[in-house]
Write a protein that holds these residues in place. Structure first.
Motif, short mmCIF file in Angstrom:
data_model
loop_
_atom_site.label_atom_id
_atom_site.label_comp_id
_atom_site.label_asym_id
_atom_site.label_seq_id
_atom_site.Cartn_x
_atom_site.Cartn_y
_atom_site.Cartn_z
N THR A 93 0.88 -1.16 0.00
CA THR A 93 0.00 0.00 0.00
C THR A 93 0.92 1.21 0.00
O THR A 93 1.85 1.28 0.80
CB THR A 93 -0.89 0.03 1.25
OG1 THR A 93 -1.66 -1.17 1.30
CG2 THR A 93 -1.81 1.23 1.26
N TYR A 94 0.67 2.14 -0.91
CA TYR A 94 1.49 3.35 -1.01
C TYR A 94 0.67 4.56 -0.61
O TYR A 94 -0.41 4.78 -1.15
CB TYR A 94 1.97 3.55 -2.45
CG TYR A 94 2.84 2.45 -2.98
CD1 TYR A 94 4.17 2.35 -2.60
CD2 TYR A 94 2.33 1.51 -3.87
CE1 TYR A 94 4.99 1.34 -3.10
CE2 TYR A 94 3.13 0.50 -4.37
CZ TYR A 94 4.46 0.42 -3.98
OH TYR A 94 5.25 -0.59 -4.47
N LEU A 95 1.20 5.35 0.31
CA LEU A 95 0.64 6.65 0.64
C LEU A 95 1.55 7.67 -0.02
O LEU A 95 2.72 7.83 0.39
CB LEU A 95 0.62 6.88 2.15
CG LEU A 95 -0.48 6.23 2.99
CD1 LEU A 95 -0.42 4.72 2.92
CD2 LEU A 95 -0.38 6.69 4.42
N ASN A 96 1.07 8.31 -1.07
CA ASN A 96 1.87 9.28 -1.83
C ASN A 96 1.52 10.69 -1.36
O ASN A 96 0.35 11.05 -1.29
CB ASN A 96 1.59 9.13 -3.32
CG ASN A 96 2.03 7.76 -3.82
OD1 ASN A 96 3.17 7.37 -3.63
ND2 ASN A 96 1.11 7.03 -4.42
N PHE A 97 2.55 11.48 -1.09
CA PHE A 97 2.36 12.79 -0.50
C PHE A 97 2.49 13.92 -1.53
O PHE A 97 3.26 13.82 -2.48
CB PHE A 97 3.41 13.01 0.61
CG PHE A 97 3.10 12.26 1.87
CD1 PHE A 97 2.77 12.94 3.04
CD2 PHE A 97 3.14 10.88 1.91
CE1 PHE A 97 2.49 12.25 4.20
CE2 PHE A 97 2.87 10.18 3.07
CZ PHE A 97 2.54 10.86 4.22
N ASP A 98 1.76 14.98 -1.28
CA ASP A 98 1.78 16.25 -2.00
C ASP A 98 1.12 16.18 -3.38
O ASP A 98 0.33 17.05 -3.71
CB ASP A 98 3.18 16.83 -2.11
CG ASP A 98 3.78 17.12 -0.74
OD1 ASP A 98 3.02 17.57 0.14
OD2 ASP A 98 4.98 16.87 -0.55
N ASN A 99 1.46 15.17 -4.18
CA ASN A 99 0.85 14.98 -5.51
C ASN A 99 0.66 13.49 -5.73
O ASN A 99 1.42 12.68 -5.19
CB ASN A 99 1.77 15.53 -6.60
CG ASN A 99 1.90 17.03 -6.53
OD1 ASN A 99 0.94 17.76 -6.70
ND2 ASN A 99 3.11 17.49 -6.24
N PRO B 220 -5.72 0.94 5.10
CA PRO B 220 -4.99 2.22 5.13
C PRO B 220 -5.50 3.22 4.09
O PRO B 220 -5.53 4.42 4.36
CB PRO B 220 -3.54 1.82 4.84
CG PRO B 220 -3.44 0.41 5.32
CD PRO B 220 -4.78 -0.19 5.01
N GLU B 221 -5.96 2.74 2.94
CA GLU B 221 -6.46 3.67 1.93
C GLU B 221 -7.72 4.39 2.42
O GLU B 221 -7.99 5.52 2.01
CB GLU B 221 -6.68 3.01 0.57
CG GLU B 221 -7.54 1.80 0.56
CD GLU B 221 -6.82 0.48 0.82
OE1 GLU B 221 -7.38 -0.55 0.41
OE2 GLU B 221 -5.74 0.47 1.43
#
Length: 110
Positions: free
Chosen positions: A46-52, A75-76
């Protein structure tokens, strides 16, 4: 080495300066712009990508499937469009800074 709590970590970073702290234990705070669960990839991350959104993200939190089951909900659902702080070792993958989270206590809503 025991995990330090967020309050014990004095090194608080923004997502824009996390890349200057590779190899350090730190807390990185910022806005989650995009969350992706990729069950077809190795480790089912699971990826939490920040800002964009990916691929223009500035920082990523990775939760692998062996740790994902520790979260009380997906988590999503928990972190999408939230401001969060994550504590752990800042590493780098494909030129971008990241922290691998293994426990829910390593991520808190701001």
């Amino acid at each position: 080495m025991p995990l330090r709590s967020l309050s014990e970590t004095s090194n608080v970073l923004t997502t824009s300066n996390a890349s200057q702290h590779i190899g350090e234990s730190a807390t990185v705070c910022g806005q989650v712009a995009d969350v992706r669960y990729v069950p077809s990839s190795r480790g089912r991350p699971t990826y939490l990508n920040f800002d964009n959104p990916y691929p223009d993200n500035s920082f990523t939190v990775v939760i692998f499937s062996n740790a994902r089951e520790r979260w009380p909900e997906a988590p999503e659902a928990m972190y999408s469009d939230q401001r969060v702080c994550v504590t752990g070792e800042v590493t780098q993958f494909r030129g971008k800074p990241q922290i691998i989270a293994n426990w829910p206590r390593e991520i808190r809503l701001e």
